[in-house]
Design a protein around this motif. Structure first.
Motif, PDB file in Angstrom:
ATOM      1  N   ASP A  42      34.141  80.628 -44.435  1.00  0.00           N
ATOM      2  CA  ASP A  42      33.859  80.432 -43.011  1.00  0.00           C
ATOM      3  C   ASP A  42      32.396  80.062 -42.792  1.00  0.00           C
ATOM      4  O   ASP A  42      32.078  79.191 -41.970  1.00  0.00           O
ATOM      5  N   LEU A  43      31.497  80.726 -43.514  1.00  0.00           N
ATOM      6  CA  LEU A  43      30.068  80.422 -43.383  1.00  0.00           C
ATOM      7  C   LEU A  43      29.752  79.003 -43.867  1.00  0.00           C
ATOM      8  O   LEU A  43      28.934  78.309 -43.259  1.00  0.00           O
ATOM      9  N   GLU A  44      30.405  78.575 -44.919  1.00  0.00           N
ATOM     10  CA  GLU A  44      30.205  77.203 -45.409  1.00  0.00           C
ATOM     11  C   GLU A  44      30.691  76.196 -44.367  1.00  0.00           C
ATOM     12  O   GLU A  44      30.013  75.207 -44.082  1.00  0.00           O
ATOM     13  N   ASN A  45      31.865  76.465 -43.780  1.00  0.00           N
ATOM     14  CA  ASN A  45      32.386  75.579 -42.734  1.00  0.00           C
ATOM     15  C   ASN A  45      31.466  75.569 -41.516  1.00  0.00           C
ATOM     16  O   ASN A  45      31.209  74.518 -40.926  1.00  0.00           O
ATOM     17  N   PHE A  46      30.976  76.753 -41.148  1.00  0.00           N
ATOM     18  CA  PHE A  46      30.063  76.853 -40.008  1.00  0.00           C
ATOM     19  C   PHE A  46      28.772  76.075 -40.281  1.00  0.00           C
ATOM     20  O   PHE A  46      28.258  75.377 -39.407  1.00  0.00           O
ATOM     21  N   SER A  47      28.272  76.181 -41.489  1.00  0.00           N
ATOM     22  CA  SER A  47      27.069  75.450 -41.881  1.00  0.00           C
ATOM     23  C   SER A  47      27.293  73.942 -41.768  1.00  0.00           C
ATOM     24  O   SER A  47      26.430  73.208 -41.259  1.00  0.00           O
ATOM     25  N   GLN A  48      28.452  73.485 -42.223  1.00  0.00           N
ATOM     26  CA  GLN A  48      28.772  72.058 -42.111  1.00  0.00           C
ATOM     27  C   GLN A  48      28.885  71.637 -40.644  1.00  0.00           C
ATOM     28  O   GLN A  48      28.423  70.552 -40.268  1.00  0.00           O
TER      29      GLN A  48
END
Length: 129
Positions: A42-48
């Motif tokens: 989720d954090l990776e997606n949010f970062s993107q």
């Protein structure tokens, strides 16, 4: 069988209660691991998403800056038309008057009623006195 051998066999065999506790513990650890893995994803997606939003904002800033630059050029061109016209300040032709009115902010286009302004000032002064 000796007491030590019986004790070792007993230690190796799990009681149902101990087995349930261990199964519960392992289940909880697996759930925690899955939650942590999902959180990282989720954090990776949010970062993107944030990177994409940043690019969109940058694009909007560039477009707005280009718009402001073009707007400034147009205003300058209109003022040059007025400056190059045969008319003069205080006696502008109809076209120059339209150009100047279009460049004036909305607040300066409003005509103020001098009598009403005077009455308002008097009311304020009476309230003070």
């Amino acid at each position: 069988m000796s007491k030590i051998a019986k004790f070792r066999i007993h230690q190796g065999a799990k009681t149902p209660q101990t087995q349930e506790w261990e199964d519960s513990l392992r289940g909880k650890l697996e759930v925690k691991h899955q939650i942590r893995t999902d959180t990282i994803n989720d954090l990776e997606n949010f970062s993107q998403d944030l990177q994409h939003i940043s690019l969109v904002v940058e694009s909007i800033q560039n477009n707005y800056q280009a718009l402001l630059t073009e707007n400034s050029r147009l205003k300058s061109t209109l003022l040059e038309l007025v400056d190059d016209c045969y008319c003069w300040k205080g006696n502008r032709c109809e076209k120059c008057q339209k150009i100047l009115k279009s460049l004036a902010p909305e607040t300066t286009r409003k005509k103020f009623n001098t009598a009403q302004e005077y009455e308002e000032i008097l009311k304020q002064l009476r309230k003070l006195g």
